[in-house]
Design a protein around this motif. Structure first.
Motif, PDB file in Angstrom:
ATOM      1  N   GLN A   7       0.899  -1.298  -0.004  1.00  0.00           N
ATOM      2  CA  GLN A   7      -0.068   0.017  -0.076  1.00  0.00           C
ATOM      3  C   GLN A   7       0.664   1.266   0.105  1.00  0.00           C
ATOM      4  OE1 GLN A   7      -3.397   0.074  -0.137  1.00  0.00           O
ATOM      5  NE2 GLN A   7      -3.609   2.292   0.059  1.00  0.00           N
ATOM      6  N   PHE A   8       2.047   1.361   0.715  1.00  0.00           N
ATOM      7  CA  PHE A   8       2.885   2.413   0.829  1.00  0.00           C
ATOM      8  C   PHE A   8       3.551   2.580  -0.426  1.00  0.00           C
ATOM      9  CE2 PHE A   8       7.166   4.217   1.560  1.00  0.00           C
ATOM     10  CZ  PHE A   8       6.742   5.124   2.496  1.00  0.00           C
ATOM     11  N   THR A   9       3.934   1.610  -1.192  1.00  0.00           N
ATOM     12  CA  THR A   9       4.389   1.535  -2.412  1.00  0.00           C
ATOM     13  C   THR A   9       3.427   2.150  -3.358  1.00  0.00           C
ATOM     14  OG1 THR A   9       5.857  -0.116  -1.983  1.00  0.00           O
ATOM     15  CG2 THR A   9       5.722   0.329  -4.343  1.00  0.00           C
ATOM     16  N   PHE A  10       2.059   1.820  -3.555  1.00  0.00           N
ATOM     17  CA  PHE A  10       1.181   2.142  -4.282  1.00  0.00           C
ATOM     18  C   PHE A  10       1.163   3.704  -4.039  1.00  0.00           C
ATOM     19  CE2 PHE A  10      -3.326   3.213  -4.959  1.00  0.00           C
ATOM     20  CZ  PHE A  10      -3.379   3.048  -6.236  1.00  0.00           C
ATOM     21  N   LEU A  11       0.817   4.262  -2.855  1.00  0.00           N
ATOM     22  CA  LEU A  11       0.711   5.674  -2.409  1.00  0.00           C
ATOM     23  C   LEU A  11       1.931   6.634  -2.780  1.00  0.00           C
ATOM     24  CD1 LEU A  11      -1.323   5.378   1.080  1.00  0.00           C
ATOM     25  CD2 LEU A  11      -2.206   5.898  -1.343  1.00  0.00           C
ATOM     26  N   SER A  12       3.105   5.930  -2.718  1.00  0.00           N
ATOM     27  CA  SER A  12       4.283   6.618  -2.999  1.00  0.00           C
ATOM     28  C   SER A  12       4.275   6.908  -4.440  1.00  0.00           C
ATOM     29  CB  SER A  12       5.518   5.876  -2.530  1.00  0.00           C
ATOM     30  OG  SER A  12       5.578   5.889  -1.339  1.00  0.00           O
ATOM     31  N   ASP A  13       4.070   5.909  -5.256  1.00  0.00           N
ATOM     32  CA  ASP A  13       3.913   6.373  -6.939  1.00  0.00           C
ATOM     33  C   ASP A  13       2.469   7.211  -7.251  1.00  0.00           C
ATOM     34  OD1 ASP A  13       6.024   4.409  -7.283  1.00  0.00           O
ATOM     35  OD2 ASP A  13       4.535   2.554  -7.769  1.00  0.00           O
ATOM     36  N   GLN A  14       1.555   7.153  -6.485  1.00  0.00           N
ATOM     37  CA  GLN A  14       0.522   7.887  -6.732  1.00  0.00           C
ATOM     38  C   GLN A  14       0.841   9.468  -6.361  1.00  0.00           C
ATOM     39  OE1 GLN A  14      -3.101   7.043  -4.579  1.00  0.00           O
ATOM     40  NE2 GLN A  14      -4.451   7.996  -6.174  1.00  0.00           N
ATOM     41  N   LEU A  16       3.919  10.697  -6.408  1.00  0.00           N
ATOM     42  CA  LEU A  16       4.777  11.263  -7.509  1.00  0.00           C
ATOM     43  C   LEU A  16       3.763  11.742  -8.823  1.00  0.00           C
ATOM     44  CD1 LEU A  16       7.626   8.691  -7.062  1.00  0.00           C
ATOM     45  CD2 LEU A  16       7.603  11.248  -6.367  1.00  0.00           C
ATOM     46  N   GLN A  17       2.738  11.139  -9.104  1.00  0.00           N
ATOM     47  CA  GLN A  17       2.443  11.255 -10.356  1.00  0.00           C
ATOM     48  C   GLN A  17       1.064  12.119 -10.180  1.00  0.00           C
ATOM     49  OE1 GLN A  17       1.260   7.298 -11.623  1.00  0.00           O
ATOM     50  NE2 GLN A  17       3.223   6.777 -11.807  1.00  0.00           N
ATOM     51  N   ASP A  18       0.523  12.401  -9.169  1.00  0.00           N
ATOM     52  CA  ASP A  18      -0.763  12.965  -8.942  1.00  0.00           C
ATOM     53  C   ASP A  18      -0.516  14.452  -8.174  1.00  0.00           C
ATOM     54  OD1 ASP A  18      -3.275  14.253  -8.584  1.00  0.00           O
ATOM     55  OD2 ASP A  18      -4.077  12.473  -7.453  1.00  0.00           O
ATOM     56  N   LYS A  19      -0.525  15.593  -8.927  1.00  0.00           N
ATOM     57  CA  LYS A  19      -0.280  16.878  -8.171  1.00  0.00           C
ATOM     58  C   LYS A  19      -1.319  17.199  -7.093  1.00  0.00           C
ATOM     59  CE  LYS A  19       2.920  18.249 -11.016  1.00  0.00           C
ATOM     60  NZ  LYS A  19       4.411  18.148 -10.481  1.00  0.00           N
ATOM     61  N   ASN A  20      -2.406  16.784  -7.043  1.00  0.00           N
ATOM     62  CA  ASN A  20      -3.690  16.681  -6.165  1.00  0.00           C
ATOM     63  C   ASN A  20      -3.686  15.605  -5.045  1.00  0.00           C
ATOM     64  OD1 ASN A  20      -4.332  19.065  -7.484  1.00  0.00           O
ATOM     65  ND2 ASN A  20      -5.588  17.712  -8.812  1.00  0.00           N
ATOM     66  N   PHE A  21      -2.482  15.079  -4.773  1.00  0.00           N
ATOM     67  CA  PHE A  21      -2.584  13.935  -3.760  1.00  0.00           C
ATOM     68  C   PHE A  21      -2.473  14.400  -2.378  1.00  0.00           C
ATOM     69  CE2 PHE A  21      -0.151  11.027  -1.071  1.00  0.00           C
ATOM     70  CZ  PHE A  21      -0.985   9.776  -1.100  1.00  0.00           C
ATOM     71  N   ASP A  22      -3.418  13.680  -1.782  1.00  0.00           N
ATOM     72  CA  ASP A  22      -3.746  14.220  -0.169  1.00  0.00           C
ATOM     73  C   ASP A  22      -2.520  13.457   0.677  1.00  0.00           C
ATOM     74  OD1 ASP A  22      -4.583  15.280   2.306  1.00  0.00           O
ATOM     75  OD2 ASP A  22      -6.191  13.810   2.398  1.00  0.00           O
ATOM     76  N   PRO A  23      -1.438  14.244   1.398  1.00  0.00           N
ATOM     77  CA  PRO A  23      -0.519  13.816   2.159  1.00  0.00           C
ATOM     78  C   PRO A  23      -0.985  12.945   3.380  1.00  0.00           C
ATOM     79  CG  PRO A  23       0.133  16.196   1.741  1.00  0.00           C
ATOM     80  CD  PRO A  23      -1.384  15.490   1.245  1.00  0.00           C
ATOM     81  N   SER A  24      -2.427  13.373   3.857  1.00  0.00           N
ATOM     82  CA  SER A  24      -2.842  12.801   5.040  1.00  0.00           C
ATOM     83  C   SER A  24      -3.043  11.235   4.950  1.00  0.00           C
ATOM     84  CB  SER A  24      -4.058  13.476   5.535  1.00  0.00           C
ATOM     85  OG  SER A  24      -5.344  13.184   4.577  1.00  0.00           O
ATOM     86  N   THR A  25      -3.210  10.707   3.478  1.00  0.00           N
ATOM     87  CA  THR A  25      -3.433   9.417   3.354  1.00  0.00           C
ATOM     88  C   THR A  25      -2.128   8.585   3.708  1.00  0.00           C
ATOM     89  OG1 THR A  25      -4.661  10.221   1.409  1.00  0.00           O
ATOM     90  CG2 THR A  25      -4.035   7.910   1.606  1.00  0.00           C
ATOM     91  N   ILE A  26      -0.906   9.311   3.462  1.00  0.00           N
ATOM     92  CA  ILE A  26       0.392   8.613   3.771  1.00  0.00           C
ATOM     93  C   ILE A  26       0.219   8.783   5.321  1.00  0.00           C
ATOM     94  CG2 ILE A  26       2.881   8.883   3.677  1.00  0.00           C
ATOM     95  CD1 ILE A  26       2.574   9.139   0.938  1.00  0.00           C
ATOM     96  N   GLU A  27      -0.154   9.602   6.144  1.00  0.00           N
ATOM     97  CA  GLU A  27      -0.062   9.653   7.537  1.00  0.00           C
ATOM     98  C   GLU A  27      -0.977   8.701   8.144  1.00  0.00           C
ATOM     99  OE1 GLU A  27      -1.004  13.631   8.895  1.00  0.00           O
ATOM    100  OE2 GLU A  27       0.720  14.590   7.536  1.00  0.00           O
ATOM    101  N   ASP A  28      -2.121   8.452   7.459  1.00  0.00           N
ATOM    102  CA  ASP A  28      -2.896   7.462   7.879  1.00  0.00           C
ATOM    103  C   ASP A  28      -2.370   6.039   7.787  1.00  0.00           C
ATOM    104  OD1 ASP A  28      -4.767   9.239   8.563  1.00  0.00           O
ATOM    105  OD2 ASP A  28      -5.999   8.807   6.600  1.00  0.00           O
TER     106      ASP A  28
END
Length: 147
Positions: A7-14, A16-28
């Motif tokens: 899941q961490f690998t998937f969110l890290s890739d997302q 890097l590619q999505d400018k509107n990515f919400d960082p709280s997702t990684i915090e969760d």
């Protein structure tokens, strides 16, 4: 833990590619990592406590076995010691009996020697008396012995 890493690998890739990515997702996701780490730590601690208890039980069993073996060895030593004491006493008693018999035999031999010497002295005195009487007879009758 594998699923969280995936899941961490998937969110890290997302991210890097999505400018509107919400960082709280990684915090969760990081909070989930923390919870999973605490669970693993608690499980390891519980496993360690169980192993310590098993080791203590095994040590107690080993101590009990050692005590049992030592007690058996001491019992065997006591029996051996008692047997040796009995054998030594029997041998001493036998030697004392032989010594007493030898003492009695010595006393009897002493008495026999005393009696024999008294008889010898008595015979010698009798012989000397007879010789003296014979000599007095010869002197009284004025006969001289041819020798």
């Amino acid at each position: 833990m594998e699923a969280l890493l995936s899941q961490f690998t998937f969110l890290s890739d997302q991210a890097l590619q999505d400018k509107n990515f919400d960082p709280s997702t990684i915090e969760d996701l990081m909070k989930l990592f923390e919870i999973e780490s605490y669970k693993a730590w608690a499980a390891m601690e519980l496993e360690q406590e169980n192993e310590v208890k098993e080791a203590e039980i095994t040590m107690q069993q080993a101590e009990d076995y050692l005590d049992s073996v030592m007690e058996s060895a001491m019992d065997e030593f006591r029996r051996f010691e008692e047997e040796m004491d009995r054998m030594a006493k029997d041998e001493l008693d036998g030697l004392e009996q032989k010594a007493e018999r030898a003492r009695k035999m010595g006393n009897l031999m002493e008495k026999a020697a005393t009696i024999a010497s008294k008889k010898y002295i008595e015979a010698a005195v009798n012989s000397a008396t007879a010789s003296m009487k014979s000599a007095w007879k010869g002197l009284s009758s004025n006969k001289v012995h041819p020798s």
